[in-house]
Design a protein around this motif. Structure first.
Motif, PDB file in Angstrom:
ATOM      1  N   LEU A   1      12.662  -2.039   3.887  1.00  0.00           N
ATOM      2  CA  LEU A   1      13.581  -1.184   3.421  1.00  0.00           C
ATOM      3  C   LEU A   1      13.263  -0.254   2.305  1.00  0.00           C
ATOM      4  CD1 LEU A   1      16.870   0.081   3.570  1.00  0.00           C
ATOM      5  CD2 LEU A   1      17.340  -1.795   2.076  1.00  0.00           C
ATOM      6  N   VAL A   2      13.205   0.874   2.499  1.00  0.00           N
ATOM      7  CA  VAL A   2      12.679   1.944   1.538  1.00  0.00           C
ATOM      8  C   VAL A   2      14.075   2.508   0.872  1.00  0.00           C
ATOM      9  CG1 VAL A   2      11.486   3.966   0.960  1.00  0.00           C
ATOM     10  CG2 VAL A   2      10.874   2.560   2.466  1.00  0.00           C
ATOM     11  N   LYS A   3      14.544   2.129  -0.419  1.00  0.00           N
ATOM     12  CA  LYS A   3      15.640   2.422  -1.183  1.00  0.00           C
ATOM     13  C   LYS A   3      16.152   3.896  -1.397  1.00  0.00           C
ATOM     14  CE  LYS A   3      15.659  -2.369  -3.010  1.00  0.00           C
ATOM     15  NZ  LYS A   3      15.978  -3.334  -4.068  1.00  0.00           N
ATOM     16  N   ARG A   4      14.930   4.649  -1.526  1.00  0.00           N
ATOM     17  CA  ARG A   4      15.132   6.103  -1.825  1.00  0.00           C
ATOM     18  C   ARG A   4      13.759   6.810  -1.850  1.00  0.00           C
ATOM     19  NH1 ARG A   4      19.359   9.158  -5.810  1.00  0.00           N
ATOM     20  NH2 ARG A   4      18.520  11.265  -5.608  1.00  0.00           N
ATOM     21  N   CYS A   5      13.459   7.244  -0.543  1.00  0.00           N
ATOM     22  CA  CYS A   5      11.948   7.745  -0.326  1.00  0.00           C
ATOM     23  C   CYS A   5      11.748   8.786  -1.268  1.00  0.00           C
ATOM     24  CB  CYS A   5      12.139   8.237   1.105  1.00  0.00           C
ATOM     25  SG  CYS A   5      10.375   8.721   1.507  1.00  0.00           S
ATOM     26  N   ARG A   6      10.700   8.623  -2.064  1.00  0.00           N
ATOM     27  CA  ARG A   6       9.975   9.479  -2.826  1.00  0.00           C
ATOM     28  C   ARG A   6       9.463  10.694  -2.036  1.00  0.00           C
ATOM     29  NH1 ARG A   6       4.844   8.586  -7.038  1.00  0.00           N
ATOM     30  NH2 ARG A   6       5.191  10.375  -8.437  1.00  0.00           N
ATOM     31  N   PHE A   7       8.952  10.584  -0.824  1.00  0.00           N
ATOM     32  CA  PHE A   7       8.529  11.777  -0.090  1.00  0.00           C
ATOM     33  C   PHE A   7       9.545  12.672   0.198  1.00  0.00           C
ATOM     34  CE2 PHE A   7       6.686  13.486   3.974  1.00  0.00           C
ATOM     35  CZ  PHE A   7       5.568  14.285   3.362  1.00  0.00           C
ATOM     36  N   LEU A   8      10.355  12.026   0.890  1.00  0.00           N
ATOM     37  CA  LEU A   8      11.611  12.930   1.167  1.00  0.00           C
ATOM     38  C   LEU A   8      12.315  13.632   0.018  1.00  0.00           C
ATOM     39  CD1 LEU A   8      13.826  13.715   3.125  1.00  0.00           C
ATOM     40  CD2 LEU A   8      14.918  11.466   2.880  1.00  0.00           C
ATOM     41  N   GLU A   9      12.481  12.641  -1.071  1.00  0.00           N
ATOM     42  CA  GLU A   9      13.127  13.258  -2.316  1.00  0.00           C
ATOM     43  C   GLU A   9      12.450  14.411  -2.994  1.00  0.00           C
ATOM     44  OE1 GLU A   9      16.001  13.431  -5.444  1.00  0.00           O
ATOM     45  OE2 GLU A   9      15.824  11.555  -3.987  1.00  0.00           O
ATOM     46  N   GLU A  10      11.005  14.353  -3.051  1.00  0.00           N
ATOM     47  CA  GLU A  10      10.177  15.628  -3.470  1.00  0.00           C
ATOM     48  C   GLU A  10      10.214  16.809  -2.439  1.00  0.00           C
ATOM     49  OE1 GLU A  10      10.139  15.573  -6.309  1.00  0.00           O
ATOM     50  OE2 GLU A  10       9.606  13.478  -7.095  1.00  0.00           O
ATOM     51  N   SER A  11      10.326  16.666  -1.370  1.00  0.00           N
ATOM     52  CA  SER A  11      10.255  17.599  -0.396  1.00  0.00           C
ATOM     53  C   SER A  11      11.371  18.362  -0.064  1.00  0.00           C
ATOM     54  CB  SER A  11       9.430  17.162   0.798  1.00  0.00           C
ATOM     55  OG  SER A  11      10.242  16.149   1.729  1.00  0.00           O
TER      56      SER A  11
ATOM     57  N   GLY B   1       0.837  -1.270  -0.084  1.00  0.00           N
ATOM     58  CA  GLY B   1       0.117   0.063  -0.042  1.00  0.00           C
ATOM     59  C   GLY B   1       0.835   1.288   0.068  1.00  0.00           C
ATOM     60  N   GLY B   2       2.169   1.227   0.243  1.00  0.00           N
ATOM     61  CA  GLY B   2       3.048   2.477   0.382  1.00  0.00           C
ATOM     62  C   GLY B   2       3.998   2.759  -0.895  1.00  0.00           C
ATOM     63  N   THR B   3       4.118   1.762  -1.734  1.00  0.00           N
ATOM     64  CA  THR B   3       5.143   1.980  -2.787  1.00  0.00           C
ATOM     65  C   THR B   3       4.963   3.221  -3.641  1.00  0.00           C
ATOM     66  OG1 THR B   3       5.690  -0.315  -2.813  1.00  0.00           O
ATOM     67  CG2 THR B   3       6.265   0.878  -4.902  1.00  0.00           C
ATOM     68  N   TRP B   4       3.662   3.670  -3.838  1.00  0.00           N
ATOM     69  CA  TRP B   4       3.365   5.006  -4.549  1.00  0.00           C
ATOM     70  C   TRP B   4       3.843   6.034  -3.773  1.00  0.00           C
ATOM     71  CZ3 TRP B   4       0.699   8.726  -2.482  1.00  0.00           C
ATOM     72  CH2 TRP B   4      -0.123   8.594  -1.335  1.00  0.00           C
ATOM     73  N   LEU B   5       4.117   6.034  -2.397  1.00  0.00           N
ATOM     74  CA  LEU B   5       4.313   7.027  -1.633  1.00  0.00           C
ATOM     75  C   LEU B   5       5.717   7.106  -1.284  1.00  0.00           C
ATOM     76  CD1 LEU B   5       3.729   9.340   0.125  1.00  0.00           C
ATOM     77  CD2 LEU B   5       3.130   7.711   2.004  1.00  0.00           C
ATOM     78  N   MET B   6       6.396   6.022  -1.435  1.00  0.00           N
ATOM     79  CA  MET B   6       7.811   5.773  -0.719  1.00  0.00           C
ATOM     80  C   MET B   6       8.870   5.472  -1.808  1.00  0.00           C
ATOM     81  SD  MET B   6       7.213   3.870   2.794  1.00  0.00           S
ATOM     82  CE  MET B   6       6.724   2.268   2.113  1.00  0.00           C
ATOM     83  N   GLY B   7       8.145   5.100  -3.129  1.00  0.00           N
ATOM     84  CA  GLY B   7       9.338   4.587  -4.097  1.00  0.00           C
ATOM     85  C   GLY B   7       9.533   3.101  -3.897  1.00  0.00           C
ATOM     86  N   GLU B   8      10.592   2.603  -4.601  1.00  0.00           N
ATOM     87  CA  GLU B   8      10.865   1.273  -4.555  1.00  0.00           C
ATOM     88  C   GLU B   8      11.396   0.841  -3.134  1.00  0.00           C
ATOM     89  OE1 GLU B   8      13.873  -2.058  -6.551  1.00  0.00           O
ATOM     90  OE2 GLU B   8      14.234   0.039  -6.993  1.00  0.00           O
ATOM     91  N   CYS B   9      10.693  -0.568  -2.534  1.00  0.00           N
ATOM     92  CA  CYS B   9      10.886  -0.958  -1.166  1.00  0.00           C
ATOM     93  C   CYS B   9      10.724  -2.620  -1.232  1.00  0.00           C
ATOM     94  CB  CYS B   9       9.958  -0.230  -0.267  1.00  0.00           C
ATOM     95  SG  CYS B   9       8.148  -0.288  -0.599  1.00  0.00           S
ATOM     96  N   GLU B  10      11.252  -2.915  -0.241  1.00  0.00           N
ATOM     97  CA  GLU B  10      11.146  -4.596   0.108  1.00  0.00           C
ATOM     98  C   GLU B  10      10.965  -4.982   1.553  1.00  0.00           C
ATOM     99  OE1 GLU B  10      14.599  -5.730  -2.101  1.00  0.00           O
ATOM    100  OE2 GLU B  10      15.981  -5.085   0.031  1.00  0.00           O
TER     101      GLU B  10
END
Length: 337
Positions: free
Chosen positions: A212-222, A186-195
């Motif tokens: 493990l979130v590999k490169r967080c989308r929320f952090l990357e964009e903010s 449910g959270g890949t769209w928000l965080m990006g690639e994760c496993e």
């Protein structure tokens, strides 16, 4: 470990829950706890043009900032989807965006914040709302509570009422694994690639109890460590601990953009202190200056008779200027009470 039939059943329940929320989109939002109204309001409306001079708020020394991962290696997040596919991700993104905008425009808010003008399927609309939430609220606890309220509103009450006693307490390891799996779904769209991964420091080995979130989308964009801590890390930990009955520790790495979830592990005081003491990111659009505003080191912010805060916040409240690089001031949420 859950069988494939159980995983499929959980996935169907998850998608059905999202569909119910979309159908019930005009229902009033629930709140998880009382709201602290220690907030300030910007005098700028949507249609007003900012004419105030940029506030002279102290900023952090560049030597104390974190460079973060290279912008050249930024993933194409639009091509990354969760296990359920891009269509389900778009439903989840739209649902989250709606619930976030509903919470920010709640009638009890001192600052009713309208939805972003960006399309519902544009991820930057969520960043727009998160940035305004952080720049308009003076107290970090208010920001954390509002973010937690959004998470509460995403789940039916019967799940939150029963999950702690039916799953989290009697079956903590199983619950941790199930939440780790659901987070990826449910959270890949928000965080990006994760496993899903193991968390060895958890008693029993923590098999499949981490994400493990590999490169967080929320952090990357903010590009803001403060928004990360107060709009994501702390409220998410509080949501799982208080509403789901399951401890969670999130450990972001601002040098790499990674974030490690550890379900079943309570965060320590030292871990939380280090998170709050994290220097600003070098590419932060606000340049870290709002921290002095929020922690009281700016005398004008603590002077109740002064109206300078109104002028300053007027210049701070518009996201477009931040995105276009026209303003080099802060929208950081506070790191200290």
């Amino acid at each position: 470990m859950m069988s494939r039939s159980n995983l499929l059943l959980c996935a169907l329940v998850f998608v059905a829950t999202a569909a119910v929320h979309v159908a019930d989109a005009f229902a009033p939002i629930q709140t998880s706890r009382a709201i602290n109204h220690q907030v300030f309001r910007s005098s700028a409306t949507e249609n007003e043009e900012i004419t105030t001079q940029i506030p002279r708020i102290p900023t952090y020394n560049k030597r104390a900032t974190i460079e973060g991962p290279s912008i050249d290696s930024k993933p194409d997040y639009s091509s990354i989807s969760g296990p359920m596919g891009g269509f389900v991700d778009s439903i989840l993104m739209s649902l989250f965006r709606y619930k976030l905008s509903q919470r920010l425009y709640h009638q009890d808010n001192t600052i009713p914040t309208p939805d972003s003008k960006l399309p519902l399927t544009d991820f930057m609309g969520i960043i727009d709302l998160a940035t305004r939430m952080n720049s308009q609220n003076f107290n970090r606890t208010t920001i954390q509570t509002m973010s937690q309220d959004v998470m509460v509103s995403l789940f039916p009450s019967f799940i939150l009422d029963r999950y702690p006693t039916w799953f989290a307490q009697p079956f903590p390891a199983f619950s941790a694994r199930m939440c780790a799996w659901a987070t990826v779904v449910g959270g890949t769209w928000l965080m990006g690639e994760c496993e899903v991964n193991d968390v060895p420091e958890i008693e029993g080995g923590g098999k499949s109890q981490g994400v493990l979130v590999k490169r967080c989308r929320f952090l990357e964009e903010s590009q803001c460590a403060s928004i990360c801590v107060n709009s994501c890390k702390i409220p998410t930990q509080n949501f799982f601990n208080e509403n789901m009955g399951l401890p969670l520790t999130m450990t972001p790495d601002y040098e790499t953009g990674e974030c490690q979830f550890a379900f079943g592990k309570l965060p320590t005081f030292e871990e939380e202190r280090l998170a709050k003491d994290t220097p600003c990111l070098m590419r932060c659009p606000s340049n870290g200056g709002m921290r002095s505003w929020h922690n009281g080191s700016d005398q004008r912010a603590t002077d109740s008779k002064s109206e300078h805060w109104l002028e300053d916040l007027k210049a701070l409240g518009e996201l477009e200027e931040f995105k276009n690089g026209e303003l080099n001031v802060s929208s950081c949420s506070l790191m200290e009470d």
